[in-house]
Design a protein around this motif. Structure first.
Motif, short mmCIF file in Angstrom:
data_model
loop_
_atom_site.label_atom_id
_atom_site.label_comp_id
_atom_site.label_asym_id
_atom_site.label_seq_id
_atom_site.Cartn_x
_atom_site.Cartn_y
_atom_site.Cartn_z
N LYS A 61 46.17 41.74 44.86
CA LYS A 61 46.03 40.52 44.61
C LYS A 61 45.27 40.77 43.00
O LYS A 61 45.76 40.00 42.32
N ARG A 62 44.38 41.56 43.00
CA ARG A 62 43.57 41.65 41.83
C ARG A 62 44.62 41.96 40.66
O ARG A 62 44.62 41.48 39.39
N LEU A 63 45.45 42.96 40.85
CA LEU A 63 46.44 43.43 40.08
C LEU A 63 47.25 42.37 39.52
O LEU A 63 47.46 42.09 38.23
N ASN A 70 40.26 47.41 28.10
CA ASN A 70 38.72 46.88 28.50
C ASN A 70 38.01 48.41 28.60
O ASN A 70 36.59 48.52 28.49
N TYR A 71 38.69 49.54 28.82
CA TYR A 71 38.16 50.98 29.01
C TYR A 71 37.66 51.48 27.68
O TYR A 71 37.17 52.47 27.86
N LEU A 72 38.18 50.78 26.50
CA LEU A 72 37.55 51.27 25.38
C LEU A 72 36.22 51.16 25.12
O LEU A 72 35.48 51.99 24.91
N SER A 83 24.94 44.27 33.25
CA SER A 83 26.36 43.79 33.50
C SER A 83 26.83 44.76 34.56
O SER A 83 26.83 44.31 35.64
N GLU A 84 27.15 45.80 34.29
CA GLU A 84 27.72 46.91 35.37
C GLU A 84 27.68 48.11 34.65
O GLU A 84 27.42 48.48 33.38
N GLY A 85 28.08 49.31 35.36
CA GLY A 85 28.37 50.58 34.72
C GLY A 85 29.75 50.49 33.89
O GLY A 85 30.41 49.65 34.22
N GLY A 134 34.11 43.52 41.73
CA GLY A 134 34.80 44.77 42.42
C GLY A 134 35.11 44.61 43.84
O GLY A 134 34.43 43.70 44.39
N ILE A 135 35.95 45.18 44.33
CA ILE A 135 36.49 45.10 45.78
C ILE A 135 35.32 45.82 46.77
O ILE A 135 34.99 45.53 47.65
N THR A 136 34.73 47.02 46.04
CA THR A 136 33.81 47.51 46.73
C THR A 136 32.28 46.83 46.71
O THR A 136 31.81 46.79 47.62
N ARG A 137 32.15 46.17 45.65
CA ARG A 137 31.10 45.21 45.64
C ARG A 137 31.14 44.06 46.52
O ARG A 137 30.09 43.80 47.17
N GLY A 142 31.84 51.34 43.81
CA GLY A 142 33.18 51.29 43.00
C GLY A 142 34.07 51.94 43.86
O GLY A 142 33.80 52.77 44.59
N THR A 143 35.42 51.82 43.66
CA THR A 143 36.42 52.55 44.42
C THR A 143 36.12 54.28 44.13
O THR A 143 36.01 54.85 45.08
N ALA A 144 36.19 54.29 42.86
CA ALA A 144 36.16 56.01 42.75
C ALA A 144 34.67 56.63 43.11
O ALA A 144 34.61 57.55 43.74
N1 PMP Z 1 33.59 47.46 37.03
C1 PMP Z 1 34.49 48.17 36.45
C2 PMP Z 1 34.63 47.93 34.94
C3 PMP Z 1 35.32 49.10 36.91
O1 PMP Z 1 36.20 49.71 36.36
C4 PMP Z 1 35.41 49.14 38.35
C5 PMP Z 1 36.37 50.12 39.14
N2 PMP Z 1 37.35 49.44 39.56
C6 PMP Z 1 34.37 48.33 39.06
C7 PMP Z 1 33.60 47.55 38.39
C8 PMP Z 1 34.39 48.54 40.79
O2 PMP Z 1 35.70 47.75 41.18
P1 PMP Z 1 36.22 48.18 42.45
O3 PMP Z 1 35.05 48.51 43.35
O4 PMP Z 1 37.12 47.30 42.78
O5 PMP Z 1 36.65 49.45 42.54
#
Ligand code: PMP
Length: 307
Positions: A59-61, A163-165, A192-194, A219-222, A256-258
């Motif tokens: 859904k997020r995709l 975003n990942y830049l 903000s976040e990591g 985040g889904i893990t959030r 986070g997922t990873a």
């Molecule tokens: N913030 C960023 C910038 C991320 O890349 C991720 C990893 N997808 C998250 C938060 C955590 O999100 P999720 O728990 O959905 O993996």
């Protein structure tokens, strides 16, 4: 982090051998980062591999694609089935799954809306992202000198390639100074976040996390952490966080997922509390890993591959 290649990759409807999964070098996504993606995990359970919150990730995709006016040429159901089929074909148990939707070949103009949208799903073996030790002992992080993308520049709600830049700048800086990860402040100076994780603070028995207005990825893990915490009877609040709250917190952790759920031992070389994993972090980790292992699934988060 080395990639453990698997047998097949799903590319626009077909399973192709790992090394044949190629795109043209002049694809729009290579030039301009016009792709959206997901990061999902599967876990080995007594009932076979299970994908954690697959539908929520998909859904997020679709939402990420919507923000960028990208029309995914497959239904959510098709991507859902393709993901499960891929795991079966690759015989994966504990895996990392990466669906990517991207604008293909056809223009050198930044407006790529006329070029074909392509989709791929990649899945491979993945262990602990920030190391086994980190899960128990915590990691050392620094507040980045790079600010997080501002709300009216690049939308943080979309999990988009570009975003990942911003994440790369922050995490490379952190690594260059010997830290495990970076924390970014938002455009207004709040936490903000990591670079690839959401952040939580525990203070006086209450859990705090930045609101969606702090340029985070939702985040889904959030969300899982918030639900688990409330199940445990712990209050969770969305609050703007000044940087120094991280220094005086009782506990700080990432989700986070990873990264899964991982304690933060120090911020800017200042120990969080006594530098040991906190009790609330431990309780949430315990619950999270139990659910992932299929021992309990109170929220129906596991999507079994073999049913
Ligand atoms: N913030 C960023 C910038 C991320 O890349 C991720 C990893 N997808 C998250 C938060 C955590 O999100 P999720 O728990 O959905 O993996």
């Amino acid at each position: 982090m080395p990639i453990k290649e698997a047998k097949y990759i799903w590319m626009s409807g077909e399973f192709v051998p790992w090394w044949d999964a190629k795109i043209h070098v002049l694809s729009h996504v290579v030039q301009y980062g016009s792709g959206v993606f997901e990061g999902i995990r599967s876990y080995d359970t007594p009932k076979g591999p299970a994908i954690f919150r697959l539908k929520d990730h998909l859904k997020r995709l679709y939402n990420s694609a919507k923000i960028y006016r990208i029309e995914i040429p497959f239904s959510l159901e098709q991507l859902n089935n393709a993901t499960k089929e891929l795991l079966k074909k690759n015989e994966l148990k504990n895996s990392y799954i990466r669906p990517i939707v991207y604008r293909g070949y056809g223009t050198i103009h930044p407006d790529g809306s006329e070029v074909k949208v392509e989709a791929s799903i990649i899945a491979f073996d993945l262990g602990k992202f920030l190391g086994d030790k980190g899960v128990n002992e915590g990691i050392d992080v620094m507040v980045s000198s790079w600010r997080k993308i501002a709300p009216d520049t690049i939308p943080s709600f979309a999990k988009a390639d570009g975003n990942y830049l911003n994440s790369q700048l922050a995490v490379m800086e952190a690594h260059s100074y010997g830290f495990n990860e970076a924390i970014l402040l938002d455009n207004f100076g709040f936490v903000s976040e990591g670079s690839g994780e959401n952040i939580f603070v525990v203070k006086d028995g209450v859990i705090l996390t930045p609101p969606v207005s702090s340029s985070i990825l939702e985040g889904i893990t959030r969300d899982s952490v918030i639900k688990i915490s409330r199940d445990l009877g712990i209050e969770v609040r969305y609050e703007n966080m000044p940087r120094e709250l991280l220094y005086v917190a009782d506990e700080v952790f990432f989700s986070g997922t990873a990264a899964e759920v991982i304690p933060i031992r120090s911020v800017d070389n200042i120990l969080v509390n006594n530098g040991k994993r906190g009790e609330i972090t431990r309780l949430i980790q315990e619950k999270f890993f139990k659910i992932a292992a299929g021992e309990e699934d109170t929220h129906n988060w596991l999507d079994y591959v073999n049913v």
